[in-house]
Design a protein around this motif. Structure first.
Motif: not given
Length: 318
Positions: A103-110, A144-147, A228-229, A291-293
């Motif tokens: 569960a690392v923030p923004y490690a996975f994008t899909s 798990r769904g995106p947090r 979606g972090h 602003d996800l970026e």
């Protein structure tokens, strides 16, 4: 005299019949989700398969809603032998540091990228370390769904987090990341979150839509900020001592029930995610697109600074 003796014989035969059908193995399976959550429905599938295939030699007792205690308490109970199974994820990093990568923030994008990691070398490294260091054996995994972040004010950029008292799980990486983003993270047991929000002890929390809904956070939070972090997965684990103490045929049934539970949950997951947003909107929550970026840039810097060399090597593989 004959009638009392006959009556005693009948009672005795009934008791003996009951004993002869008693389960050889009882599994106490506790987890935080309530009866509406698909994790509970998956646990019911595990119970059905294990009990049916064993002809009742396995008895699975389910304890949703933290009935056996909070997550860390149940893990400790399994290690002590007073509980047998639970659903747990990144909290295992307290013993197995590589579990932090679940569960690392923004490690996975899909979902596709996540599934490839779980079923590949990354997942093997994590499960091997969990098995070696915790006394627990993963037997299934759930995506798990995106947090997402919920709050009573709109959060559109990291600057909007300034001063926000935010409940997070007892996961050091989460704490450090949210601190870097500008919030005031407060580790807290999941069972305490609703009351803390209701009493304004905290201002927000972050979880997948499934838990936001099943925990009724819509009653105390206005906005779902689609940060979606974290895209992550979670394991169903059983105590190794318990599993190894079973006869080989029952051990095989437990592992097979785990596989069927996993497939069953995966089938429910996509459909569940699709309907959750409309459900929460119908219950009064408003969805905000941040602003996800900006979030990604700030979070990834904090993540890389927080990881140990061992964790960073696995992060780079992801």
């Amino acid at each position: 005299m004959i009638k009392p003796m006959l009556k005693a014989a009948v009672i005795s035969s009934i008791l003996m019949a009951g004993l002869s059908h008693a389960a050889d193995v009882t599994l106490k399976f506790g987890y935080p989700a309530n009866e509406e959550n698909i994790w509970h429905k998956a646990a019911l599938k595990f119970k059905e398969v294990a009990e049916t295939q064993s002809n009742g030699r396995i008895d699975v007792k389910l304890y949703p809603n933290e009935q056996l205690g909070k997550e860390m308490e149940v893990i400790n109970s399994i290690q002590l032998g007073t509980a047998d199974m639970t659903i747990t994820g990144e909290s295992l990093q307290n013993w197995a540091p590589k579990a932090a990568l679940m569960a690392v923030p923004y490690a996975f994008t899909s979902s596709e990228q996540l599934q490839k990691a779980v079923n590949g070398e990354v997942g093997k490294e994590i499960t091997d370390q969990i098995t070696q260091r915790t006394g627990l054996q993963p037997i299934a995994w759930f995506e798990r769904g995106p947090r997402h972040l919920t709050s009573n004010r709109k959060i559109q950029s990291p600057s909007d987090l300034d001063g926000l008292k935010l409940r997070v799980p007892n996961v050091p990486l989460f704490v450090k990341t949210w601190q870097a983003l500008g919030a005031k993270p407060i580790p807290m047991a999941f069972s305490e979150v609703f009351t803390a929000l209701q009493q304004n002890t905290i201002d927000g929390q972050e979880n997948p839509l499934s838990l936001i809904n099943s925990a009724s956070f819509y009653e105390v939070q206005k906005y779902v900020n689609l940060t979606g972090h974290v895209r992550s997965w979670i394991y169903v684990v059983i105590g190794q001592d318990k599993l190894n103490s079973m006869p080989a045929d029952l051990r095989a049934i437990v592992l097979e029930a785990g596989k069927q539970m996993q497939s069953y949950e995966h089938g429910m997951f996509a459909a569940d995610e699709a309907k959750l947003r409309s459900t929460l909107e119908s219950r009064g929550m408003e969805f905000v697109q941040p602003d996800l970026e900006a979030f990604k840039a700030a979070a990834q810097k904090a993540v890389q600074e927080s990881l140990t060399p061992e964790q960073l090597a696995l992060y780079n593989k992801i």
